[in-house]
Scaffold this motif. Structure first.
Motif, PDB file in Angstrom:
ATOM      1  N   VAL A 171       0.837  -1.203   0.000  1.00  0.00           N
ATOM      2  CA  VAL A 171       0.000   0.000   0.000  1.00  0.00           C
ATOM      3  C   VAL A 171       0.871   1.252   0.000  1.00  0.00           C
ATOM      4  CG1 VAL A 171      -1.703   1.327   1.313  1.00  0.00           C
ATOM      5  CG2 VAL A 171      -1.951  -1.151   1.092  1.00  0.00           C
ATOM      6  N   GLU A 216      -8.481  -5.529  -4.143  1.00  0.00           N
ATOM      7  CA  GLU A 216      -7.665  -4.845  -3.142  1.00  0.00           C
ATOM      8  C   GLU A 216      -6.842  -3.704  -3.741  1.00  0.00           C
ATOM      9  OE1 GLU A 216      -4.278  -5.970   0.241  1.00  0.00           O
ATOM     10  OE2 GLU A 216      -5.323  -7.557  -0.865  1.00  0.00           O
ATOM     11  N   ASP A 219      -9.044  -0.817  -5.116  1.00  0.00           N
ATOM     12  CA  ASP A 219      -9.590   0.021  -4.040  1.00  0.00           C
ATOM     13  C   ASP A 219      -8.556   1.027  -3.542  1.00  0.00           C
ATOM     14  OD1 ASP A 219     -12.002  -1.293  -4.217  1.00  0.00           O
ATOM     15  OD2 ASP A 219     -11.639  -2.615  -2.496  1.00  0.00           O
ATOM     16  N   VAL A 220      -7.308   0.577  -3.399  1.00  0.00           N
ATOM     17  CA  VAL A 220      -6.244   1.477  -2.933  1.00  0.00           C
ATOM     18  C   VAL A 220      -6.029   2.602  -3.942  1.00  0.00           C
ATOM     19  CG1 VAL A 220      -3.784   1.656  -2.399  1.00  0.00           C
ATOM     20  CG2 VAL A 220      -5.104  -0.289  -1.546  1.00  0.00           C
ATOM     21  N   GLU A 223      -8.706   5.163  -3.729  1.00  0.00           N
ATOM     22  CA  GLU A 223      -8.528   5.981  -2.521  1.00  0.00           C
ATOM     23  C   GLU A 223      -7.491   7.081  -2.741  1.00  0.00           C
ATOM     24  OE1 GLU A 223      -7.482   3.258   0.524  1.00  0.00           O
ATOM     25  OE2 GLU A 223      -9.493   2.362   0.670  1.00  0.00           O
ATOM     26  N   HIS A 224      -6.563   6.851  -3.683  1.00  0.00           N
ATOM     27  CA  HIS A 224      -5.531   7.854  -3.981  1.00  0.00           C
ATOM     28  C   HIS A 224      -5.904   8.719  -5.181  1.00  0.00           C
ATOM     29  CE1 HIS A 224      -3.038   5.406  -1.256  1.00  0.00           C
ATOM     30  NE2 HIS A 224      -2.359   6.526  -1.085  1.00  0.00           N
TER      31      HIS A 224
END
Length: 245
Positions: A171, A216, A219-220, A223-224
């Motif tokens: 991440v 996964e 989604d990260v 979020e950025h």
């Protein structure tokens, strides 16, 4: 005694202008720019058997073959460099560049005025890359993907093939890729996948590689601030791509 003050290649001279903290006396004695030197032990890393294998000279050769096979498989759909849409004269970054073949393909996509930089932590991989792929528009840097040495918004495209699963804090690495990528720049990632069985694998002891859930990574990225994020599962590989919004 090796002279660390070897003059950097044209590609590495350009790379120095992109760094947050360029060294006053760059160590390019091995052909790549070494930003870790004796501090490599301070970098968090996976210590399982898979990571140890990839870090060895034999592992670098096997990794080269695995990357070549995965690229041939993906070429049936679209080569990553085509989708990345690197502008003529642009700068592309290959995170976990391994033997450097993908890095060189990014340089060709960017054209003669472009620049492609490969970042890896493995000296064995970098030695292989320098021997086979380094050139006036292709340079390699020994650095940590969890702390990319580049300034914010400095590259036009980022790619990371078959490496994110080997990084202790993936991440954090994704956040770093987002940080250095210019607005509108594109990112392409490939990781091995076990599909819906990921949750079961994540319960097992650490064996040196992270197993990602189906959404996964996507989604990260969202979020950025990434947009147009797409996930494509192809056999045992998962491809994720997105555009820095």
């Amino acid at each position: 005694m090796t002279d660390v003050h070897v003059s950097p290649s044209p590609a590495l001279r350009r790379a120095l202008d992109l760094l947050i903290d360029p060294p006053a006396e760059p160590d390019t004695s091995k052909g790549y720019l070494d930003l870790l030197g004796g501090n490599a032990d301070d970098v968090p890393k996976n210590t399982g058997p898979i990571q140890a294998a990839w870090a060895s000279p034999i592992g670098s050769m096997l990794y080269d073959n695995a990357q070549a096979w995965s690229r041939r498989l993906f070429n049936a759909l679209q080569h990553p460099a085509e989708w990345l849409d690197i502008p003529t004269g642009g700068t592309a970054l290959d995170v976990g560049s391994g033997p450097g073949t993908v890095t060189a393909s990014l340089a060709r996509a960017a054209g003669e005025d472009g620049l492609a930089l490969g970042v890896d932590i493995s000296e064995a991989m970098l030695t292989r890359a320098i021997r086979n792929e380094a050139g006036p528009y292709v340079g390699f840097i020994r650095a940590d993907a969890q702390r990319l040495p580049f300034r914010d918004n400095t590259v036009d495209a980022v790619i990371a093939l078959a490496v994110l699963q080997l990084i202790p804090n993936p991440v954090t690495a994704l956040a770093e890729m987002a940080r250095v990528l210019r607005p509108g720049g594109r990112l392409a990632i490939m990781v091995p996948t076990v599909g819906r069985a990921a949750r079961l694998w994540q319960l097992l002891p650490n064996f040196g590689a992270h197993v990602f859930g189906e959404d996964e990574i996507a989604d990260v990225l969202e979020e950025h601030g990434f947009v147009s994020v797409r996930v494509h599962n192809l056999g045992t590989f998962q491809w994720i791509r997105g555009k820095n919004g």
